[in-house]
Design a protein around this motif. Structure first.
Motif, PDB file in Angstrom:
ATOM      1  N   ALA A  61       0.824  -1.204   0.000  1.00 60.89           N
ATOM      2  CA  ALA A  61       0.000   0.000   0.000  1.00 60.89           C
ATOM      3  C   ALA A  61       0.860   1.256   0.000  1.00 60.89           C
ATOM      4  CB  ALA A  61      -0.931  -0.006   1.211  1.00 60.89           C
ATOM      5  N   THR A  76       0.790   3.807  -3.143  1.00 65.91           N
ATOM      6  CA  THR A  76       0.297   5.157  -2.852  1.00 65.91           C
ATOM      7  C   THR A  76       1.340   6.211  -3.188  1.00 65.91           C
ATOM      8  OG1 THR A  76      -1.136   4.297  -1.091  1.00 65.91           O
ATOM      9  CG2 THR A  76      -0.632   6.655  -1.053  1.00 65.91           C
ATOM     10  N   THR A  82      -5.402   0.358  -5.545  1.00 68.97           N
ATOM     11  CA  THR A  82      -4.512  -0.098  -4.478  1.00 68.97           C
ATOM     12  C   THR A  82      -5.245  -1.036  -3.526  1.00 68.97           C
ATOM     13  OG1 THR A  82      -3.169   1.906  -4.595  1.00 68.97           O
ATOM     14  CG2 THR A  82      -3.097   0.656  -2.535  1.00 68.97           C
ATOM     15  N   LEU A  83      -6.458  -0.669  -3.129  1.00 70.43           N
ATOM     16  CA  LEU A  83      -7.234  -1.509  -2.217  1.00 70.43           C
ATOM     17  C   LEU A  83      -7.538  -2.869  -2.839  1.00 70.43           C
ATOM     18  CD1 LEU A  83      -9.707   1.161  -0.792  1.00 70.43           C
ATOM     19  CD2 LEU A  83      -7.772   0.106   0.398  1.00 70.43           C
ATOM     20  N   MET A 113      -4.347  -4.945  -2.701  1.00 75.51           N
ATOM     21  CA  MET A 113      -4.098  -5.418  -1.341  1.00 75.51           C
ATOM     22  C   MET A 113      -4.994  -6.603  -1.009  1.00 75.51           C
ATOM     23  SD  MET A 113      -3.944  -1.619   0.383  1.00 75.51           S
ATOM     24  CE  MET A 113      -4.045  -2.204   2.089  1.00 75.51           C
TER      25      MET A 113
END
Length: 497
Positions: free
Chosen positions: A23, A27, A83-84, A87
């Protein structure tokens, strides 16, 4: 559901550390370069929420709208959702490794391998339909394997729900379902078909997918038209590259791992229940070869196979000497560096030209969109001020239209139109706009479009910032004349691919 007894504990801390680092890196880099052309299209689609679009179901545009509404309409704001999703995919693959009996080390290896693989880096950095598809395929596989291992029919409901959501994102999930279904029919355990929970799972998937399918039916199945065009135009190239791409898209160093995963259930009687997975992958590959699908469509099925093959590969490394481990580590390090270079925006844009763009063209499509809108604005100024109120900007593709829509207002540009994909549904321009047509790109000579928009006079040529060789580098902007009213001409200008 009580079948969790006998499984190793989930390695929450080490997997959590991997996800946290993932993450942080994604980011930190999410604002570099800029929007991808597809991302501009998803943002535009999200502004026009519907149950479907010409070339994809609604889930990804909905996610784009949600992410930009909360975090801002910037590349970094949009990519929070990517990104989420990345993950979550890493966590699910670690859970898959646990499902195969993998302990802490195996789960950690699976998580790291997933997070650092080229394909996962690409679709976790930028929002694409593949970003959600990767997670949904992994979830469906996890729920299906839980069903096969424990025989608890209630997992059909979880699999059905994930499949229904998957159909709201990409219909490629049907390939996964067919592959797993054929695998279970061929290798068992077939008892999982003999339960009413199966009907419940199918019913749940149908209910969730029904609005999406209804939209496609009401609009004459445009996604099938697009898919047919892709197959006709690129099918031969896709078939030629299919096998080599299976070896490199995830990572060359992971090929022995997923090959070990293909073999393991046939050697280990304790994993007999997982043989369906090893059949599903070649079935999906064969289906894609027949239809001429893109090589990366099957890559999500390699992640469960990596989780399956991790344990025997780690045992093999443990039995080897220092030389074996050193060579393997060196190969892994090289592959990680290559994955990062081609999957993440870590080099200056001009350095993309050459090998990096040859290996992955997507970073190039993230460069230069504000400057592109500036070139369009300069060409717009070539139209006499007295004629601009009736002039129209027509973009050749959805990326160009999305860029003008995103950056044009601050440059004084009106709303753009495009006959490409769903932008065609968001037109035509009003018939009162009878002035000059600022055409971005061009049409094939002799095409219906070339007979409807004529007299084109080039007024500018756009070159991408830093000389990056992407699809917009060298595009011509012309002033043209419309020969028919827009309400008549628009349907003949439409482009599905």
């Amino acid at each position: 559901m009580g079948e969790q007894r006998g499984l190793p504990r989930f390695a929450a801390l080490p997997v959590g550390i991997v996800v946290a680092v993932q993450a942080a890196v994604l980011t930190a880099l999410s604002g570099r370069y800029g929007f991808h052309r597809d991302e501009l299209y998803f943002v535009a689609s999200g502004r026009r929420p519907d149950w479907g679009y010409v070339d994809n179901p609604p889930l990804t545009p909905w996610l784009a709208r949600a992410s930009t509404a909360v975090f801002g309409e910037t590349p970094a704001g949009l990519r929070v959702i990517a990104t989420l999703l990345g993950m979550a995919t890493v966590v699910v693959v670690a859970l898959l490794a646990r499902e195969f009996g993998g302990g802490r080390g195996v789960q950690l290896f699976s998580a790291i391998a997933t997070a650092l693989s080229s394909y996962v880096l690409v679709v976790s950095h930028m929002l694409a339909t593949n970003s959600a598809d990767l997670l949904l395929w992994s979830l469906i596989t996890l729920f299906g394997l839980k069903l096969l291992r424990a025989g608890d029919g209630r997992w059909w409901l979880a699999a059905g729900a994930a499949a229904g959501v998957g159909l709201a994102n990409k219909w490629l999930v049907l390939l996964l379902l067919s592959g797993l279904g054929i695998g279970v029919a061929a290798a068992g355990p077939r008892r999982v078909f003999r339960t009413w929970w199966l009907a419940g799972g199918i019913g749940l998937a149908v209910v969730l997918a029904a609005p999406v399918v209804a939209w496609q039916a009401a609009h004459d199945w445009p996604m099938l038209t697009v898919a047919g065009g892709i197959s006709a135009d690129d099918g031969g190239e896709n078939r030629a590259l299919f096998v080599p791409m299976q070896l490199v898209l995830l990572s060359p160093v992971l090929v022995p791992v997923w090959v070990a995963g293909l073999v393991r259930p046939w050697r280990d009687p304790r994993l007999r229940w997982a043989r369906a997975l090893t059949i599903a992958y070649p079935v999906v590959c064969l289906e894609l070869l027949v239809v001429g699908g893109k090589p990366y469509y099957s890559i999500p099925l390699l992640l469960p196979l990596v989780a399956l093959g991790a344990e025997p590969v780690l045992r093999w490394l443990g039995r080897g000497g220092l030389t074996r481990r050193a060579l393997t580590g060196a190969a892994a390090a090289v592959c990680v560096v290559v994955s990062v270079l081609i999957g993440l925006p870590v080099v200056p844009p001009p350095a993309l030209n050459g090998v990096l763009l040859a290996m992955n063209k997507e970073p190039g499509e993230q460069v230069g969109w504000p400057e592109f809108a500036g070139s369009v604005a300069a060409a717009w100024q070539r139209i006499p001020a007295t004629e601009r109120d009736t002039a129209v900007i027509v973009a050749g593709n959805y990326g160009e239209a999305g860029a003008i829509e995103r950056y044009g207002p601050e440059l004084g540009l009106p709303r753009p139109y495009s006959p490409h994909m769903s932008y065609a549904d968001w037109g035509p321009p009003p018939d009162r706009l009878v002035g000059p047509v600022l055409l971005v790109g061009g049409f094939e000579r002799g095409s219906p479009a070339a007979r409807l928009i004529t007299g084109c006079r080039p007024v500018a040529k756009h070159f991408t910032a830093g000389g990056v060789d992407n699809d917009e580098n060298g595009v011509v902007l012309s002033l043209c004349t419309l020969t028919k009213p827009w309400s008549v001409a628009w349907r003949r200008l439409r482009q599905f691919y």
